[in-house]
Design an enzyme around this catalytic site. Structure first.
Site, short mmCIF file in Angstrom:
data_model
loop_
_atom_site.label_atom_id
_atom_site.label_comp_id
_atom_site.label_asym_id
_atom_site.label_seq_id
_atom_site.Cartn_x
_atom_site.Cartn_y
_atom_site.Cartn_z
N GLU A 147 -13.41 -2.95 -15.44
CA GLU A 147 -13.22 -4.05 -16.38
C GLU A 147 -12.85 -3.52 -17.76
O GLU A 147 -13.52 -2.64 -18.29
CB GLU A 147 -14.50 -4.88 -16.52
CG GLU A 147 -14.93 -5.60 -15.26
CD GLU A 147 -16.22 -6.38 -15.45
OE1 GLU A 147 -16.40 -7.37 -14.74
OE2 GLU A 147 -17.06 -5.99 -16.31
N CYS A 148 -11.80 -4.04 -18.34
CA CYS A 148 -11.41 -3.81 -19.73
C CYS A 148 -11.35 -2.31 -20.07
O CYS A 148 -10.39 -1.64 -19.71
CB CYS A 148 -12.34 -4.55 -20.69
SG CYS A 148 -11.59 -4.82 -22.32
N GLY A 149 -12.36 -1.75 -20.71
CA GLY A 149 -12.36 -0.31 -21.00
C GLY A 149 -12.25 0.51 -19.73
O GLY A 149 -11.62 1.58 -19.72
N LEU B 93 -10.59 -0.45 -17.06
CA LEU B 93 -9.17 -0.55 -16.72
C LEU B 93 -8.37 0.48 -17.51
O LEU B 93 -7.48 1.16 -16.95
CB LEU B 93 -8.67 -1.96 -17.02
CG LEU B 93 -7.16 -2.18 -17.08
CD1 LEU B 93 -6.50 -1.90 -15.74
CD2 LEU B 93 -6.85 -3.61 -17.52
N SER C 239 -9.21 -5.09 -14.18
CA SER C 239 -8.84 -6.27 -14.95
C SER C 239 -9.36 -6.14 -16.37
O SER C 239 -10.32 -5.41 -16.64
CB SER C 239 -9.44 -7.51 -14.29
OG SER C 239 -9.31 -8.65 -15.11
#
Length: 454
Positions: free
Chosen positions: A328-330, A332, A431
């Site tokens: 997730e986010c970081g 990704l 994501s």
């Protein structure tokens, strides 16, 4: 099940009024009195909970009406309140701010009413005197069903200023407040506060606000209000933790630490043993069946992450063996080909996603989203729906010569427009969305099942 536990919600007239500082001061004062304190944070924020966890020495849980729904909020509250003496719940934004300008959905007020909790509201009272009474009267009559039991006057100029405000407030009692001490504020960066675990967040600052609170907060009155909270009914779910069936590596260090505790709890309940590791300092993992990379600050620690070649190579080998990897986010960004900083410097990362993470000076995305999977993923079948939140200053520059399969249909909370997101390749799912797994209990079970099939 009916439970009765002393509790207060610390709301505010808006962001930046000092809710976190008041909550931390109270937590430290109550612990000094020998009380066991449980803490919660309303909303999707990851950073404030690190401060509450540090102050209370217990894990702080998020409570979010829109992400979780009422039943999950009540269940999370119940499960985190075992063997504690009092509960402090910090609100988010303004007291009535949430999903819509026309309702209390997703607001601090909604959580307070679900938990039948008295509310103490924090105000920024710089340059203010009698007007404080008008503001508090307005808040009180705006929603008569909310138990607005007291207030705190923050950013006052002196103890005499606090007394003046107490004398002026006729509708809601002011129970003290904190004077201005700009040199003792907690440090911030682009996503908000520094994590409380980082070196530049000193114990001195925590102790300072605890000591200031002891001087100026009416602790006995606050305890009386907390003790007045009524018994509430909790629709407790029959949750049976499955025997350990697999091991999932959880990236956890200064670069990666944005996780909803509910997600980790649900993985354990689904039968996963969680193995925590550091992408900054560990060289390998032992016998894991899957990996979970949460968000954090990989851009801040990009040089160190990029230099840890032994772990990068090890994770790449796991990916080639089709170990399920969720990011997730970081996370990704760590899975991408590399991170390009605002200054232009580039640091290679895992290269499992054919895209480059580009840091920007301006905010790229912020807000709640609803996700529907349009293809089968490591979470499970097509059509899974869940809710999440995004807050980022980076974007992906896709490699058009090696396209990524997009497996999410994404709808922003306040829009009917659907966009594509969710990057999938083999057993990887990545994501920018921070998914809250209470919005769909099947996510944790689906991920565990994928790890068992590896």
């Amino acid at each position: 099940m009916n439970i009765k536990i002393p509790r207060i919600v610390i709301g505010g007239t808006g962001s930046g009024v000092g809710k976190t500082t008041i909550a931390l001061a109270l937590t430290q004062i109550l612990r000094k009195k020998g009380l066991k304190v449980a803490t919660f944070k309303c909303g999707p924020d990851y950073l404030d909970p690190t401060y509450h966890s540090r102050a209370s020495q217990k894990i702080c849980h998020n409570l979010d009406g829109w992400l979780m729904g009422k039943e999950s909020v009540l269940n999370t509250f119940y499960q985190a309140c075992h063997n504690v003496d009092i509960v402090i719940i910090e609100g988010m934004m303004g007291l009535f701010d949430g999903h819509s300008p026309n309702s209390e959905i997703g607001s601090t007020a909604e959580i307070a009413k679900w938990l039948a909790s008295p509310v103490l509201v924090v105000l920024d009272t710089r340059g203010m005197a009698r007007t404080v009474s008008a503001i508090l009267k307005g808040l009180k009559i705006f929603d008569p069903d909310l138990n607005l039991a007291g207030a705190f006057a923050n950013f006052t100029g002196s103890p005499s200023h606090i007394q003046l405000l107490k004398d002026a407030s006729t509708e809601v009692p002011i129970l003290g407040g904190l004077c201005k001490h700009s040199e003792q504020t907690f440090p911030e960066r682009h996503l908000g506060l520094y994590s409380a675990s980082e070196e530049n967040v000193s114990e001195e600052k925590f102790n300072f606000w605890g000591e200031e609170g002891e001087k100026s907060l009416e602790v006995n009155s606050i305890l009386e209000i907390a003790n007045s909270a009524p018994e509430i009914s909790i629709p407790v779910s029959n949750i049976n933790t499955t025997l350990k069936r697999c091991k999932i590596g959880i990236a956890m260090d200064s670069a990666f630490h944005f996780y909803y505790e509910e997600n980790l709890m649900r993985l354990r309940q689904a039968g996963a043993e969680l193995v925590f590791f550091s992408p900054l300092s560990d060289s390998k993992l032992t016998d894991v069946d899957g990996l979970y990379f949460g968000g954090g600050y990989p851009e801040v620690f990009a040089p160190t992450l990029s230099k840890n070649k032994s772990l990068l190579n090890y994770i790449q080998d796991l990916s080639y063996k089709n170990i399920p990897i969720y990011a997730e986010c970081g996370g990704l960004m760590y899975l991408s080909k590399g991170i390009k900083l605002v200054e232009g410097e580039f640091f290679p990362m895992l290269g499992l996603i054919s895209a480059t993470s580009i840091m920007e000076k301006k905010l790229k995305a912020l807000g709640y989203v609803e996700v529907t999977t349009k293809k089968e993923t490591i979470f499970g079948e097509v059509g899974l729906r869940f809710r999440g939140h995004q807050f980022r200053y980076s974007d992906l520059e896709l490699d058009e010569s090696n396209p990524i399969e997009l497996v999410y249909n994404l709808r922003k909370r306040k829009s009917d427009q659907v966009s594509e997101e969710g990057y999938s390749k083999n057993s990887i799912l990545a994501s920018y969305i921070h998914a809250h797994w209470a919005s769909n209990p099947n996510l944790a079970e689906g991920f565990v099942q994928s790890c068992l099939r590896k």
